[in-house]
Design a protein around this motif. Structure first.
Motif, PDB file in Angstrom:
ATOM      1  N   LEU A  10       0.712  -0.781  -0.425  1.00  0.00           N
ATOM      2  CA  LEU A  10       0.505   0.732   0.219  1.00  0.00           C
ATOM      3  C   LEU A  10       0.894   1.385  -0.237  1.00  0.00           C
ATOM      4  O   LEU A  10       0.723   2.559  -1.001  1.00  0.00           O
ATOM      5  N   THR A  11       1.916   1.528   0.769  1.00  0.00           N
ATOM      6  CA  THR A  11       2.376   2.065   1.135  1.00  0.00           C
ATOM      7  C   THR A  11       3.140   2.835  -0.315  1.00  0.00           C
ATOM      8  O   THR A  11       3.359   4.234  -1.301  1.00  0.00           O
ATOM      9  N   ILE A  12       3.911   1.174  -1.489  1.00  0.00           N
ATOM     10  CA  ILE A  12       4.454   1.753  -2.703  1.00  0.00           C
ATOM     11  C   ILE A  12       3.217   2.639  -3.656  1.00  0.00           C
ATOM     12  O   ILE A  12       3.662   3.517  -4.267  1.00  0.00           O
ATOM     13  N   ILE A  13       2.177   1.723  -3.640  1.00  0.00           N
ATOM     14  CA  ILE A  13       1.213   2.867  -4.055  1.00  0.00           C
ATOM     15  C   ILE A  13       1.061   3.905  -3.983  1.00  0.00           C
ATOM     16  O   ILE A  13       0.535   4.670  -4.832  1.00  0.00           O
ATOM     17  N   LYS A  14       0.457   4.458  -3.137  1.00  0.00           N
ATOM     18  CA  LYS A  14       0.517   5.237  -2.452  1.00  0.00           C
ATOM     19  C   LYS A  14       0.791   6.223  -2.735  1.00  0.00           C
ATOM     20  O   LYS A  14       1.034   7.722  -3.470  1.00  0.00           O
ATOM     21  N   ALA A  15       2.053   6.723  -2.889  1.00  0.00           N
ATOM     22  CA  ALA A  15       3.652   6.879  -3.473  1.00  0.00           C
ATOM     23  C   ALA A  15       3.452   7.261  -4.905  1.00  0.00           C
ATOM     24  O   ALA A  15       4.366   8.219  -5.252  1.00  0.00           O
ATOM     25  N   LEU A  16       2.815   6.439  -5.729  1.00  0.00           N
ATOM     26  CA  LEU A  16       3.123   6.776  -6.636  1.00  0.00           C
ATOM     27  C   LEU A  16       1.818   7.699  -7.477  1.00  0.00           C
ATOM     28  O   LEU A  16       1.903   7.791  -8.633  1.00  0.00           O
ATOM     29  N   LYS A  17       0.686   7.312  -6.681  1.00  0.00           N
ATOM     30  CA  LYS A  17      -0.425   8.047  -7.146  1.00  0.00           C
ATOM     31  C   LYS A  17      -0.209   9.418  -6.977  1.00  0.00           C
ATOM     32  O   LYS A  17      -1.233   9.822  -7.316  1.00  0.00           O
ATOM     33  N   THR A  18       0.616   9.825  -5.861  1.00  0.00           N
ATOM     34  CA  THR A  18       0.444  11.421  -5.752  1.00  0.00           C
ATOM     35  C   THR A  18       1.117  11.765  -6.826  1.00  0.00           C
ATOM     36  O   THR A  18       2.511  11.555  -6.566  1.00  0.00           O
TER      37      THR A  18
END
Length: 133
Positions: A76-84
């Motif tokens: 989840l942390t990686i996904i969030k970092a890529l979406k922001t």
């Protein structure tokens, strides 16, 4: 080729400092179009392994000629970092920025977080990647 789904996962071997990468690309009917298991050296922790898995999944998809995709991973942390659009200040910022630089290659790309049980095929490939050193 239409929209594809790319599942990816990273695994980590702390003793050997290795990362395993697993990638599965499927069409809209769920048929596997491509898959890859690989090992990378010098990985610091599981966080880095997951970040590198995302980068290599995009690179693998680009090399396969896929241009429209839904990227699915369980970190989840990686996904969030890529979406922001905000600057990443974490220890994996270099990998995140390197991954974001690949976005321009694709016509359409989105990221979705999935539970670990929905990502077992990619995880299995990541585990195989650890053994391929």
């Amino acid at each position: 080729m239409g929209m594809v789904k790319v599942n990816f996962d990273g695994a980590f071997d702390e003793v050997r400092r290795l990362g395993g990468i697993g990638i599965i690309i499927r069409d809209d009917e769920g048929f596997v179009l491509a898959a890859q298991a690989m090992c990378i050296n010098g990985v610091l922790d599981s966080f880095f392994a997951e970040a590198y898995a995302t980068f290599y999944a995009l690179e693998f998809a680009a090399e396969g000629g896929f241009r429209s995709m839904i990227m699915e991973g369980d970190a989840l942390t990686i996904i969030k970092a890529l979406k922001t659009t905000k600057e990443d200040l974490s220890c994996i910022s270099g990998v995140i920025e390197k991954t974001k630089a690949l976005f321009s290659i694709f016509c359409q790309i989105s990221f979705s977080h999935v539970c670990r049980s929905c990502n077992t095929a990619a995880h299995t490939f990541a585990s195989i990647g650890l053994r391929s050193d």
